[in-house]
Design an enzyme around this catalytic site. Structure first.
Site, mmCIF file in Angstrom:
data_model
loop_
_atom_site.group_PDB
_atom_site.id
_atom_site.type_symbol
_atom_site.label_atom_id
_atom_site.label_comp_id
_atom_site.label_asym_id
_atom_site.label_seq_id
_atom_site.Cartn_x
_atom_site.Cartn_y
_atom_site.Cartn_z
ATOM 1 N N GLU A 89 0.883 -1.167 0.000
ATOM 2 C CA GLU A 89 0.000 0.000 0.000
ATOM 3 C C GLU A 89 0.914 1.208 0.000
ATOM 4 O O GLU A 89 1.712 1.385 0.923
ATOM 5 C CB GLU A 89 -0.917 -0.042 1.223
ATOM 6 C CG GLU A 89 -2.019 0.991 1.188
ATOM 7 C CD GLU A 89 -1.693 2.199 2.025
ATOM 8 O OE1 GLU A 89 -1.302 3.228 1.418
ATOM 9 O OE2 GLU A 89 -1.825 2.133 3.241
ATOM 10 N N CYS A 147 -2.525 7.783 4.877
ATOM 11 C CA CYS A 147 -2.549 7.405 3.463
ATOM 12 C C CYS A 147 -3.879 7.780 2.822
ATOM 13 O O CYS A 147 -3.994 7.782 1.597
ATOM 14 C CB CYS A 147 -2.265 5.919 3.302
ATOM 15 S SG CYS A 147 -3.085 4.875 4.508
ATOM 16 N N GLU A 186 1.715 12.564 -4.499
ATOM 17 C CA GLU A 186 1.427 12.630 -3.069
ATOM 18 C C GLU A 186 2.486 13.457 -2.346
ATOM 19 O O GLU A 186 3.683 13.273 -2.543
ATOM 20 C CB GLU A 186 1.376 11.229 -2.462
ATOM 21 C CG GLU A 186 1.071 11.225 -0.968
ATOM 22 C CD GLU A 186 1.151 9.841 -0.357
ATOM 23 O OE1 GLU A 186 0.330 9.532 0.513
ATOM 24 O OE2 GLU A 186 2.059 9.069 -0.738
#
Length: 509
Positions: A248, A285, A375
């Protein structure tokens, strides 16, 4: 290096006694012990394994205050977060205990022989899922409990019947060490081989690389950066026998403000957005790193409220100096991109803290400049103003895979939302309505995963009961004698309550 130290997140200073650094020989010994324990552990009955998982949860709770203190010191996160995450960690262990007891994970299928079938007879075929083997788990920096030593990867792998070797995260070695001792005690008290759970610690990437490359490891669970996940995946695929890395990694989690909701409550949405953005210093996240809206009534109210909240935000302690430095670099990158305007910034951070930042751009510029969509791990976000619904959809089409997408909508927005749903389903793992993505419920229907690069395998989830499927594989048994079949596949396997698909029909014995 033979030892390292725990670090106080708030000050960046070393704390406590030196800690042992494990090396390649320790990796080999841990993997050998896990491999030796595999057949013994996977043979445990469902009730025995469920009791073991519950015992781990009880032992973690029994650590008490020392665990909470270590968590807060090493992460910089507050007591409420520490206690909540401890509860989540123990709760998911108990959830997987229930999953094991129910037995659906075995996916038992029986197709009885049809010797008289024409033109060809059918053989007797029976199927069940079995554990893949020893699993390597990498602790995550941002969840020292729920995604680390006893987190979801460890819990689901142990539930599947796989021994686990954890590479503890160097940002919280004391926290991880306390949990590792609790798990080891549960292993011993359950009468299981010590190799069912092993814990390795150290600050180097070489330790993790050696773990992934050990031929006895059959799968990997990882939560962290895209660079880290891809590096581990590359090592795993270069092995003589490649293995899956369930990583992930990276997500900016678009929040879509639909017109009627924006017009009705733009200012309130702006205020709530900042609350989600700054939670835990933005180190989630699922942090809302992207906001999409069509120009019209309410968008200026949203921007005014959000900008005001950001400007008033105080810097927060980040997990490590390295994360704080990377966040500052990401903010600097966004500030320097053409066509990206800085709407507001909070008080500037330091070497251990991160401030809050809000940016704005157009749909056309977002699509043209890939870097805007990367990100930035912390409390920063970009608002994309779209000229119309077509531009909004084009931005969504341009996105990389995401963990989540959020729709803020009223009843009058449902028609527009319906046109966006097919796009969102292709891009994300979880679609929310009228909420915020910073909160992942541990339950049976949760998906914490999504298309690349949010995860390395979009078919899986790292949260929820389906996480167990990552560490299982099917085995089919054809025309075997009853005595050679696993007990749950035999004709006399009755009264155990396990669900079975017999000749295509679901039954409960």
């Amino acid at each position: 290096m033979t030892e390292f130290r725990s670090v106080v997140a708030e000050t960046g200073e070393a704390h406590g006694d030196p800690l042992t650094v494990h090396g390649p020989e320790d990796v080999a010994a841990a993997c050998a012990a896990a491999d030796a324990a595999f057949d013994i552990y996977r043979a445990t009955g469902n009730e025995e394994r469920a009791a073991f998982l519950t015992r781990i949860a009880d032992e973690i709770m029994a650590i008490g205050e020392p665990l909470i203190e270590a968590y807060m010191r090493e992460s910089g996160l507050p007591r409420g977060r520490a206690e909540g995450e401890r509860g989540r960690t123990c709760g998911q262990l108990k959830m997987f205990a229930d999953v094991v007891r129910m037995g659906q994970w075995e996916q038992i299928r029986i197709d009885p022989a049809m010797p008289d079938r024409q033109p060809l007879p059918r053989p007797d075929l029976r199927l069940r899922m079995i554990p893949v083997g020893p699993v390597a788990v990498f602790g995550a920096s941002n969840f020292p409990l729920a995604f680390s030593t006893a987190g979801g990867d460890t819990a689901s792998a142990l539930a599947a019947g796989c021994p686990v070797v954890v590479k503890g995260h160097p940002a919280h070695p004391v926290t991880g060490g306390l949990v590792a001792k609790a798990i080891a005690k549960a292993v011993a008290d359950s009468g299981l081989p010590a190799g069912v759970f092993q814990h390795l610690s150290g600050p180097s990437n070489e330790l993790g690389a050696a773990l992934v490359q050990d031929p006895r490891i059959m799968a990997v669970g990882f939560t962290g950066s895209r660079a880290g996940g891809l590096a581990l995946s590359k090592l795993a695929q270069a092995r003589t026998v490649p293995i899956p890395v369930y990583a992930e990694m990276s997500s900016i989690n678009p929040v879509i403000l639909l017109p009627h909701a924006l017009k009705a409550r733009g200012a309130a949405l702006g205020t709530a957005f900042v609350g989600s953005l700054t939670m835990g210093a933005g180190q989630f996240c699922t942090n809302p790193g992207l906001v999409l809206a069509v120009d019209g009534d309410g968008i200026d109210d949203f921007i005014t409220a959000a900008s005001g909240g950001v400007a008033e935000a105080k810097p927060q302690t980040m997990l490590t100096k390295g994360i704080a430095a990377a966040y500052a670099k990401g903010i600097e990158m966004l500030s320097g991109l053409p066509g990206v305007d800085t709407l507001a910034k909070g008080e500037e951070g330091s070497v251990t803290t991160g401030g809050t930042a809000l940016f704005q751009t157009t749909a056309q510029q977002f699509i043209a400049e890939n870097a805007i969509g990367h990100e930035v791990f912390g409390s920063s976000s970009v608002i994309v103003r779209c000229a119309d619904e077509g531009e909004l959809k084009a931005v969504l089409e341009s996105l990389e895979g995401q963990l989540t997408a959020t729709l803020h909508m009223d009843g009058e927005d449902e028609a527009m939302a319906a046109t966006l749903m097919p796009v969102l389903e292709r891009r994300v793992g979880r679609i929310l309505a009228n909420g915020w993505p910073t909160g992942v419920e541990v339950c049976h229907a949760m998906v914490h995963g999504g298309p690349f690069p949010s995860t390395s395998d979009p078919r899986t989830t790292s949260v929820g009961s389906l996480a167990i499927d990552r560490f299982l594989r099917p085995v089919s048994y054809q025309n075997l004698a009853q005595s050679l079949l696993p007990p749950e596949l035999r004709d006399d396997a009755t009264g155990d309550g396990l669900p079975r698909l017999i000749d295509g029909k679901l039954t409960l014995s």
